[in-house]
Design an enzyme around this catalytic site. Structure first.
Site, short mmCIF file in Angstrom:
data_model
loop_
_atom_site.label_atom_id
_atom_site.label_comp_id
_atom_site.label_asym_id
_atom_site.label_seq_id
_atom_site.Cartn_x
_atom_site.Cartn_y
_atom_site.Cartn_z
N TYR A 167 0.80 -1.05 0.10
CA TYR A 167 -0.63 0.07 0.33
C TYR A 167 0.77 1.39 0.09
CZ TYR A 167 -3.27 3.46 1.18
OH TYR A 167 -4.41 4.44 1.05
N GLU B 90 -3.39 7.71 -4.21
CA GLU B 90 -3.31 6.17 -2.78
C GLU B 90 -3.51 4.70 -4.37
OE1 GLU B 90 -5.85 4.33 0.16
OE2 GLU B 90 -6.68 4.49 -2.15
#
Ligand code: ADP
Ligand code: MG
Length: 395
Positions: free
Chosen positions: A117, A205
């Protein structure tokens, strides 16, 4: 303002972040064209494009499972796309009503060794940008954040210094990258930060960022949100706005420079100023009512805007009553009252309407309201107004 994954990936690519090849489509014909770019026997990932995450684990309202499908070959990809297009996808982030899928993205499948992530967000508390990263990327990142927060790395970036090489190395090492991967990762994080900074993003993101068995790093999913207040500086980003993803009432409101947010209740509020809007919603609730919206007509609301505001409010079938609560400061109450009366005559209002005015020329304003032939109830105070509208709606 949010954009789709396929648009975010194009931007990432422009900023030097490696993404798998992909093609977006909105119609059956575009689906054919998109698929013709991919090999007959390729493994193709078919991805529903909506402004919400959690698609992989989502379900369509007709029972079809998964808004992200790994398909063997073009025929299977076509079948998946046909299931998704114009179908409604419900994910953890869409709410139970789901989102209609109007764009499909076809992308090459990657061999995944590990999912990470990586994000940069604006942290309002520290007034800094923060890099957030984790070795536990993928579809369960929310669970990781909740159950094992120690697995989330946070590195603040000073707005004056910007992203430095030491930030990149630190995050790369914490994610366990070594050798050439550190260089690859540094390029990716640098590109991501540049995009974030230059385009006034509030969030960039990548989840998942993946490594392949050969050690290469790719972005397989991307989300970018921009600061709406600075979008006027970026016409290229403005073009990416997808009105299909927005509430049509909110789109109409923004055309008239009205701030409108739809809510679940049945009492519509028309107010000037965000603070007064909040207070009005609170007081409706304290009398047992539920606001149907938040509508701020702004400081200089004119008759046209008030008319547009009434129309938008009344296009919501849940609305059973309207409370107008306007403070005449720079604008005078008599002017506002004339606007309300004219607008109410323009629009056929079939629900109870309570109007409370306060401020400059309030007596004149109230007199106009009393003497008008519009069916409305004037109120002297906010408490009285809220009580009246809640009662009238309950009857
Ligand atoms: P969402 O976050 O909305 O569920 P993602 O794009 O992250 O959608 O996809 C969900 C999962 O599907 C990813 O975590 C990844 O495991 C897999 N996936 C997505 N894109 C690809 C791809 N191009 N190749 C292989 N697997 C993929
Ligand atoms: Mg994802």
């Amino acid at each position: 303002m949010n954009i789709h994954e396929y648009q975010a990936k194009r931007l990432l690519k422009d900023y030097g972040v490696p993404v798998p090849k992909g093609y977006a489509a909105q119609t059956s014909r575009e689906v054919e064209t998109a698929l013709s770019h991919l090999g007959d026997d390729d493994t193709i990932v078919v991805k529903a494009q909506i402004h919400a995450g959690g698609r992989g684990k989502g379900t369509f309202t007709d029972g079809y499972e998964g808004g992200v499908k790994l398909c063997q070959g073009r025929a299977a990809a076509l079948d998946a796309a046909n299931h998704m297009l114009d179908n409604t996808l419900v994910t953890k982030q869409t709410g139970p009503e789901g989102r209609k899928v109007q764009t499909i993205y076809f992308t090459e499948a990657c061999d995944i060794a590990h999912e990470y992530y990586l994000a940069i967000v604006l942290d309002r508390e520290t007034a800094q940008s923060v890099i957030i990263a984790s070795t536990e990327g993928g579809m369960d990142i929310e669970d990781v954040a909740e159950k094992s927060p120690e697995k989330i790395i946070r590195v603040p970036i000073s707005p004056t210094m910007g992203l430095r090489h030491h930030h990149c190395r630190r995050v790369a090492f914490e994610l366990g990258f070594s050798g050439d991967q550190v260089k690859q990762f540094a390029r990716i994080l640098t590109g991501l930060y540049k995009l974030y900074w230059e385009k006034n993003a509030m969030l960039v993101e990548i989840n998942p960022l993946i490594s392949t068995p050969a050690g290469d790093i790719f972005a397989l999913d991307a989300k970018v949100s921009f600061d709406s207040n600075s979008i006027f500086q970026h016409p290229d980003i403005q073009q990416l706005r997808d009105l299909n993803e927005e509430d049509p009432k909110e789109v109409e409101a923004s055309k008239h420079h009205l701030a409108y947010i739809a809510l679940d209740g049945n009492i519509a509020c028309m107010v000037n100023g965000a603070g007064l809007a909040m207070a009005t919603m609170d007081i409706i609730k304290s009398f047992g009512g539920e606001p149907a919206n938040f509508l701020d007509v702004g400081g200089g609301a004119n008759e046209d805007q008030v008319t547009a505001a009434f129309k938008i409010i009344l296009s919501d079938p849940n609305v059973k009553g309207i409370l107008v609560n306007i403070f005449g400061g720079i604008m005078k109450c008599d002017v506002i009252a004339r606007g309300i009366i004219a607008a109410a005559k323009n629009v056929d209002i079939q629900v109870p309407l309570v109007v409370r005015l306060e401020g400059t020329n309030v007596e004149e304003g109230k007199k106009l309201l009393r003497e008008s032939d519009v069916a409305l109830t004037p109120a002297d105070s906010l408490v009285e107004a809220a009580e009246l509208i809640v009662k009238q709606v309950q009857n």
